[in-house]
Design a protein around this motif. Structure first.
Motif, PDB file in Angstrom:
ATOM      1  N   PRO A 244       0.851  -1.193   0.000  1.00 40.36           N
ATOM      2  CA  PRO A 244       0.000   0.000   0.000  1.00 40.36           C
ATOM      3  C   PRO A 244       0.890   1.247   0.000  1.00 40.36           C
ATOM      4  O   PRO A 244       1.906   1.281   0.690  1.00 40.36           O
ATOM      5  CB  PRO A 244      -0.745  -0.115   1.337  1.00 40.36           C
ATOM      6  CG  PRO A 244       0.148  -0.952   2.218  1.00 40.36           C
ATOM      7  CD  PRO A 244       0.992  -1.818   1.324  1.00 40.36           C
ATOM      8  N   ARG A 246       0.608   5.605   0.130  1.00 42.24           N
ATOM      9  CA  ARG A 246      -0.274   6.768   0.301  1.00 42.24           C
ATOM     10  C   ARG A 246      -0.223   7.678  -0.931  1.00 42.24           C
ATOM     11  O   ARG A 246       0.854   7.963  -1.454  1.00 42.24           O
ATOM     12  CB  ARG A 246       0.180   7.550   1.529  1.00 42.24           C
ATOM     13  CG  ARG A 246      -0.657   8.769   1.819  1.00 42.24           C
ATOM     14  CD  ARG A 246      -0.147   9.486   3.057  1.00 42.24           C
ATOM     15  NE  ARG A 246       1.133  10.124   2.826  1.00 42.24           N
ATOM     16  CZ  ARG A 246       1.480  11.329   3.253  1.00 42.24           C
ATOM     17  NH1 ARG A 246       0.632  12.039   3.954  1.00 42.24           N
ATOM     18  NH2 ARG A 246       2.664  11.825   3.011  1.00 42.24           N
ATOM     19  N   HIS A 293       0.080   1.662   5.497  1.00 42.34           N
ATOM     20  CA  HIS A 293      -1.339   2.049   5.550  1.00 42.34           C
ATOM     21  C   HIS A 293      -1.460   3.411   6.223  1.00 42.34           C
ATOM     22  O   HIS A 293      -1.942   3.526   7.344  1.00 42.34           O
ATOM     23  CB  HIS A 293      -2.144   0.986   6.312  1.00 42.34           C
ATOM     24  CG  HIS A 293      -2.264  -0.304   5.562  1.00 42.34           C
ATOM     25  ND1 HIS A 293      -1.472  -1.387   5.807  1.00 42.34           N
ATOM     26  CD2 HIS A 293      -3.093  -0.665   4.544  1.00 42.34           C
ATOM     27  CE1 HIS A 293      -1.802  -2.370   4.980  1.00 42.34           C
ATOM     28  NE2 HIS A 293      -2.776  -1.968   4.212  1.00 42.34           N
ATOM     29  N   LEU A 330      -5.100   5.060  -0.483  1.00 39.89           N
ATOM     30  CA  LEU A 330      -4.028   4.097  -0.761  1.00 39.89           C
ATOM     31  C   LEU A 330      -4.076   3.572  -2.192  1.00 39.89           C
ATOM     32  O   LEU A 330      -5.131   3.178  -2.676  1.00 39.89           O
ATOM     33  CB  LEU A 330      -4.143   2.899   0.194  1.00 39.89           C
ATOM     34  CG  LEU A 330      -4.002   3.212   1.677  1.00 39.89           C
ATOM     35  CD1 LEU A 330      -4.260   1.953   2.502  1.00 39.89           C
ATOM     36  CD2 LEU A 330      -2.628   3.788   1.994  1.00 39.89           C
TER      37      LEU A 330
END
Ligand SMILES: Cc1cc2nc3c(=O)[nH]c(=O)nc-3n(C[C@H](O)[C@H](O)[C@H](O)COP(=O)(O)OP(=O)(O)OC[C@H]3O[C@@H](n4cnc5c(N)ncnc54)[C@H](O)[C@@H]3O)c2cc1C
Length: 403
Positions: A244, A246, A293, A330
């Motif tokens: 993931p 950002r 995350h 994400l």
């Protein structure tokens, strides 16, 4: 609610919802479980709504083109605005863009090459073209409302009999010779954002006193858990390949300009933006963003340092912009920046890791997954190039054109 299904989809974002529609309309008994069906932390609620088929890999082009054809057929319901993608390149990236034009055109994607004067003629607001080596314009691409699209998939799948079960986290699974059993925990109340992150990144059920434990059984299960797939794949002893990352978007007060006539504009600097109601929605993805995350939005400094300088460097009338708000969501990035779709193990299927392409590919991906599950092989929507085996075989489906 029947407790045994033909297919249980774990994850009801745009991909799980599209697959549910494709499966239920084929007559299968489908359940979708999600820890938060409202999607507060799902990527499907936090994206830019861009739709394009100008990719470098045939499978990505064809799945996006199939999706675009479908979005055209329901354009009013999902607010699909086919206003094109204008993409500006610098010297470093221009050759790569030109190299793939023939492939894109051969797969039916009309695409124009624009010189500096043609760029200015198409979007007169773009008046500073330093460093631009060329541009492409793909008229059939555009913008969609991802929330309406997800709701469209959900309502069509519900009409065909699919069940959506909310606040459910799957914490254990057993694969037998004739079925898959899922141990589920259902929260009795809506979880906080922190509670959701904790649940989806830790490998445990929630507190028994705050919810109920129950079992679901399905002939097959599909993992459609987006950027949270690591935990879901672990349930079946499957390796996770993706991370993931950002990505931030900001909403800008658009005082002196109006980009409503245009679709997505992607600058050679990596900035992308489009008109959003009375405002502009803009994004930029710094290359050094660490995985994780993380949902923190940097706020005004993101606008001041990353967005505004790039916009003003291209467009003089963007001198006086004002930051309103923004958010972070994400991307689920695979090693070659293409999705992972296919049969992952006996009775277990998957569709995740769309690497910034999940909305624009959602219809084609859902149909492909449904063909594989319901008919045992791909028919009209061939996603075989996107199976997880490609990583072991070294047959990567590498995408470079990536925002
Ligand atoms: C800033 C940003 C901009 C983007 N821009 C675009 C764009 O312009 N165009 C485009 O096509 N794509 C874009 N994307 C990417 C796109 O949003 C995603 O690829 C897509 O939404 C992925 O959908 P999904 O259904 O796979 O995942 P999600 O939408 O994240 O859904 C996964 C669901 O699974 C649930 N879940 C997870 N784990 C569990 C579990 N163990 N048990 C139960 N439920 C679980 C979650 O609650 C969630 O609802 C962008 C993404 C971001 C962040």
């Amino acid at each position: 609610m029947p407790q045994r299904y033909d297919v249980i989809l774990v994850g009801g974002g745009i991909i799980g919802s599209s697959a549910a529609m494709a499966l239920a309309t084929r007559g299968l008994k489908v359940a979708v479980v999600d820890v938060d069906l409202s999607g507060r932390l799902s990527s499907s609620e936090k994206n830019a709504g861009g739709v394009r088929a100008t990719w470098w890999q045939p499978v990505n082009i064809t799945l996006c083109r199939a999706s675009i054809a479908y979005y055209c057929s329901v354009r009013d319901e999902v607010a699909f605005r086919q206003k094109g993608y204008l993409w500006l390149y610098d010297d470093r990236t221009w050759a790569g863009a030109c190299e793939h034009l023939e492939l894109q055109r051969s797969l039916g994607q009309p695409i124009e090459v624009l010189t500096s004067s043609a760029i200015h003629a198409r979007v007169p607001e773009i008046d500073k073209l330093e460093g631009v080596a060329g541009a492409t314009f793909s008229a059939q691409d555009g913008l969609i409302n991802p929330n309406l699209l997800k709701e469209h998939y959900r309502s069509r799948s519900r009409q065909a009999g699919a069940s959506y079960i909310d606040r459910v986290y799957v914490h254990a699974a057993a694969v037998d010779s004739d079925e898959v059993r899922l141990e589920c925990w259902q929260a009795s109340e809506t979880l906080t954002d922190e509670g959701l992150v904790r649940l989806m990144t830790e490998d445990a059920p929630g507190e028994p006193q705050a919810g109920a434990l129950f079992e679901l059984r399905g002939a097959t299960v599909a993992v459609t858990t987006g950027a949270w797939s690591d935990n879901a794949l672990k349930l079946f002893g499957l390796r996770n390949f993706s991370e993931p990352v950002r990505r931030q978007l900001c909403l800008i007060d658009n005082r002196a300009t109006n980009f409503a006539a245009y679709g997505m504009i992607v600058d050679s600097s990596g900035l992308y933006f489009h008109n959003e109601g009375a405002h502009i929605l803009a994004g930029y993805s710094p290359a050094d963003t660490p995985p994780g995350h993380h949902f923190h939005y940097d706020g005004e400094p993101f606008f001041v340092n990353e967005i505004w300088p790039r916009m003003f460097a291209r467009i003089s009338c963007c001198e006086r912009l004002r930051h309103i708000t923004g958010w972070a969501g994400l991307y689920e990035v695979s090693p070659d920046r293409s999705a992972i779709i296919g049969r992952a193990a006996p009775r277990i299927f998957e569709a995740h890791s769309f690497s910034g392409r999940g909305v624009m590919q959602s219809y084609g991906a859902g149909q492909a997954l449904a063909e594989l599950i319901a008919e045992g092989k791909y028919q009209r929507f061939d996603a075989s190039a996107l199976s997880r085996e490609r990583f072991d075989r070294g047959q990567l489906v590498t995408e470079e054109l990536h925002i």
